[in-house]
Design a protein around this motif. Structure first.
Motif, short mmCIF file in Angstrom:
data_model
loop_
_atom_site.label_atom_id
_atom_site.label_comp_id
_atom_site.label_asym_id
_atom_site.label_seq_id
_atom_site.Cartn_x
_atom_site.Cartn_y
_atom_site.Cartn_z
N UNK A 51 -22.27 10.41 -6.13
CA UNK A 51 -21.47 9.63 -5.24
C UNK A 51 -20.43 8.67 -5.90
N UNK A 52 -20.28 8.70 -7.08
CA UNK A 52 -19.37 7.84 -7.75
C UNK A 52 -17.95 8.68 -7.61
N UNK A 53 -17.85 9.92 -7.54
CA UNK A 53 -16.86 10.70 -7.17
C UNK A 53 -16.17 10.19 -5.91
N UNK A 54 -16.91 10.06 -5.04
CA UNK A 54 -16.54 9.36 -3.55
C UNK A 54 -15.83 7.85 -3.70
N UNK A 55 -16.60 7.10 -4.48
CA UNK A 55 -16.20 5.74 -4.78
C UNK A 55 -14.92 5.75 -5.41
N UNK A 56 -14.76 6.43 -6.63
CA UNK A 56 -13.44 6.43 -7.45
C UNK A 56 -12.54 7.01 -6.48
N UNK A 57 -12.64 7.85 -5.66
CA UNK A 57 -11.59 8.63 -4.64
C UNK A 57 -11.04 7.34 -3.93
N UNK A 58 -12.00 6.73 -3.40
CA UNK A 58 -11.57 5.64 -2.43
C UNK A 58 -10.65 4.41 -3.35
N UNK A 59 -11.21 4.21 -4.42
CA UNK A 59 -10.38 3.11 -5.15
C UNK A 59 -9.36 3.77 -5.84
N UNK A 60 -9.43 5.15 -6.19
CA UNK A 60 -8.53 5.82 -7.16
C UNK A 60 -7.17 6.00 -6.31
N UNK A 61 -7.12 5.96 -4.99
CA UNK A 61 -5.77 6.27 -4.23
C UNK A 61 -4.63 5.34 -5.05
N UNK A 62 -5.19 4.00 -5.27
CA UNK A 62 -4.20 2.98 -5.79
C UNK A 62 -3.52 2.05 -4.53
N UNK A 63 -4.18 2.45 -3.13
CA UNK A 63 -3.75 1.86 -2.27
C UNK A 63 -5.07 1.56 -1.31
N UNK A 64 -4.94 0.70 -0.41
CA UNK A 64 -6.11 0.27 0.37
C UNK A 64 -6.25 1.37 1.62
N UNK A 65 -7.44 1.17 2.16
CA UNK A 65 -7.56 2.05 3.27
C UNK A 65 -6.42 1.28 4.37
N UNK A 66 -6.30 0.28 4.54
CA UNK A 66 -5.17 -0.40 5.46
C UNK A 66 -3.87 0.21 5.20
N UNK A 67 -3.58 0.34 3.96
CA UNK A 67 -1.89 0.88 3.35
C UNK A 67 -2.14 2.27 3.91
N UNK A 68 -3.12 3.01 3.80
CA UNK A 68 -3.11 4.22 4.05
C UNK A 68 -2.94 4.61 5.80
N UNK A 69 -3.62 3.53 6.33
CA UNK A 69 -3.24 3.48 7.75
C UNK A 69 -1.77 3.27 8.28
N UNK A 70 -1.30 2.23 7.44
CA UNK A 70 0.11 2.16 7.77
C UNK A 70 0.98 3.07 7.45
N UNK A 71 0.76 4.15 6.35
CA UNK A 71 1.50 5.17 6.09
C UNK A 71 1.09 5.90 7.45
N UNK A 72 0.18 6.14 7.86
CA UNK A 72 -0.05 7.06 8.93
C UNK A 72 0.46 6.54 10.44
N UNK A 73 1.16 5.26 10.39
CA UNK A 73 1.45 4.49 11.57
C UNK A 73 0.39 4.28 12.60
N UNK A 74 -0.77 3.97 12.03
CA UNK A 74 -1.89 3.55 12.78
C UNK A 74 -1.73 2.25 13.71
N UNK A 75 -1.78 2.50 15.11
CA UNK A 75 -1.92 1.27 15.64
C UNK A 75 -3.33 0.66 16.15
N UNK A 76 -3.23 -0.53 16.94
CA UNK A 76 -4.50 -0.98 17.19
C UNK A 76 -5.34 -0.35 18.18
N UNK A 77 -4.86 0.64 18.93
CA UNK A 77 -5.41 1.49 19.87
C UNK A 77 -5.83 2.81 19.09
N UNK A 78 -5.46 3.11 18.06
CA UNK A 78 -6.07 4.04 17.43
C UNK A 78 -7.54 4.10 16.56
#
Length: 152
Positions: A51-78
């Motif tokens: 399961x550490x592969x998944x944990x490291x994959x989330x940490x290892x992007x080097x950006x937060x999930x919120x920052x990934x959402x910003x790259x995808x132009x996620x809106x409050x309604x998405x």
């Protein structure tokens, strides 16, 4: 009144994310093993649960999930959904080792689903390297993040 959903920027494909360093500490590995009811084989204690592969994959992007959402132009309604995940495990992960990661956005897609909503996807691949060994990948995780676009 509905607002058109902005198209994903095609320049995202091939974008390199910062990557990161993650150490699998003995303490965190023990917590993970306990939470997953993993076997407590003393010989297996040197290896971290996969399961550490998944944990490291989330940490290892080097950006937060919120920052990934910003790259995808996620809106409050998405709605952010986790699509698929593929793990290419070349070597087992070792407790006490530090892993360097590289990460990139490999693919974007847009489709309309049955209910008429737009579903955008970002495919991110995180490759893991053990800093204690040769500079060869020990594995890679490819995750698809889905963005179900809501109506404004």
């Amino acid at each position: 009144m509905t607002t058109a959903v902005k198209e994903l920027d095609p320049r995202l494909v091939g974008r390199q994310l910062p990557g990161d360093l993650t150490t699998i500490t003995r303490h965190q590995s023990a917590i993970t093993d306990n939470a997953l009811h993993a076997a407590s084989d003393p010989d297996a204690a040197a290896h971290a649960h996969s399961i550490w592969f998944l944990i490291i994959a989330l940490r290892g992007m080097g950006i937060s999930v919120d920052e990934l959402c910003a790259l995808a132009d996620k809106r409050d309604t998405d709605t952010l959904l986790f699509g698929t995940c593929g793990i290419d495990q070349i070597e087992p992960l070792a407790v006490g080792h530090t892993y360097r990661t590289t990460a990139s956005i490999d693919h974007i897609d847009r489709r309309t689903i049955r209910d008429g909503s737009i579903l955008d996807s970002l495919t991110v691949t995180v490759t893991l390297f053990d800093t204690a060994g040769p500079d060869e990948a020990v594995g890679a995780v490819t995750s698809v993040y889905l963005f179900k676009r809501g109506q404004n």
